[in-house]
Design a protein around this motif. Structure first.
Motif, PDB file in Angstrom:
ATOM      1  N   ARG A  13      -4.369   9.752  -4.357  1.00  0.00           N
ATOM      2  CA  ARG A  13      -4.071   9.081  -3.090  1.00  0.00           C
ATOM      3  C   ARG A  13      -3.380   7.636  -3.904  1.00  0.00           C
ATOM      4  NH1 ARG A  13      -8.622   7.455  -1.897  1.00  0.00           N
ATOM      5  NH2 ARG A  13      -9.328   9.192  -0.453  1.00  0.00           N
ATOM      6  N   LEU A  14      -2.380   7.266  -3.177  1.00  0.00           N
ATOM      7  CA  LEU A  14      -1.680   6.139  -3.850  1.00  0.00           C
ATOM      8  C   LEU A  14      -1.675   5.051  -2.619  1.00  0.00           C
ATOM      9  CD1 LEU A  14      -0.187   4.306  -5.643  1.00  0.00           C
ATOM     10  CD2 LEU A  14       1.861   5.546  -5.310  1.00  0.00           C
ATOM     11  N   VAL A  15      -2.413   3.873  -2.514  1.00  0.00           N
ATOM     12  CA  VAL A  15      -2.047   2.845  -1.548  1.00  0.00           C
ATOM     13  C   VAL A  15      -1.382   1.893  -2.106  1.00  0.00           C
ATOM     14  CG1 VAL A  15      -3.287   1.193  -0.124  1.00  0.00           C
ATOM     15  CG2 VAL A  15      -4.344   3.294  -0.643  1.00  0.00           C
ATOM     16  N   ILE A  16      -0.229   1.407  -1.633  1.00  0.00           N
ATOM     17  CA  ILE A  16       0.663   0.262  -2.022  1.00  0.00           C
ATOM     18  C   ILE A  16       0.196  -0.795  -1.141  1.00  0.00           C
ATOM     19  CG2 ILE A  16       3.134  -0.491  -2.449  1.00  0.00           C
ATOM     20  CD1 ILE A  16       2.631   2.163  -4.043  1.00  0.00           C
ATOM     21  N   ASN A  17      -0.374  -1.709  -1.516  1.00  0.00           N
ATOM     22  CA  ASN A  17      -0.977  -2.847  -0.916  1.00  0.00           C
ATOM     23  C   ASN A  17       0.238  -3.663  -0.560  1.00  0.00           C
ATOM     24  OD1 ASN A  17      -3.644  -2.294  -1.157  1.00  0.00           O
ATOM     25  ND2 ASN A  17      -3.745  -3.035  -3.285  1.00  0.00           N
ATOM     26  N   GLY A  18       0.065  -4.264   0.752  1.00  0.00           N
ATOM     27  CA  GLY A  18       1.233  -4.999   1.345  1.00  0.00           C
ATOM     28  C   GLY A  18       2.207  -4.334   1.824  1.00  0.00           C
ATOM     29  N   ALA A  19       2.558  -3.201   1.387  1.00  0.00           N
ATOM     30  CA  ALA A  19       3.681  -2.293   1.909  1.00  0.00           C
ATOM     31  C   ALA A  19       3.586  -2.007   3.462  1.00  0.00           C
ATOM     32  CB  ALA A  19       3.667  -1.076   1.248  1.00  0.00           C
TER      33      ALA A  19
END
Length: 109
Positions: A78-84
């Motif tokens: 899982r990859l969460v791109i914060n602020g995206a």
């Protein structure tokens, strides 16, 4: 603002997701029929390693997208791109997406 509107003269829907797009009634009907149960079947039949990328700007959507990750039984990350946001326009989120995705492919190819 409304995200979609039916255009009778064209027999399609106009979607407004930062840009406007015309989408057929058949596509809207198909998307509406994608229940969690149907998506679980797709996830169970998926056999490749998976990188599930989540745009982190909208917490409500983020929580709903976690279900896809949970339903996959393959090697996954899982990859969460914060602020995206949805299109990765915010800040350097597109660059982070490209960099992290490249690292993942190098690891799995």
């Amino acid at each position: 603002p409304n995200e979609s509107a039916y255009i009778e003269a064209l027999d399609c829907y106009k979607l407004n997701w930062e840009v406007e797009a015309l989408v057929s009634k058949a596509m809207v009907t198909e998307a509406a029929a994608l229940t969690h149960e149907k998506m679980q079947i797709f996830a169970q039949n998926y056999t490749s390693p998976a990188l599930v990328v989540l745009a982190g700007a909208n917490q409500d959507i983020l929580e709903k997208r976690e279900q896809l990750f949970n339903d996959l039984s393959v090697t996954k990350e899982r990859l969460v791109i914060n602020g995206a946001d949805h299109c990765f326009y915010n800040g350097n989120t597109a660059q982070e997406l490209a960099t992290q995705t490249t690292h993942w492919f190098k690891k799995h190819i």
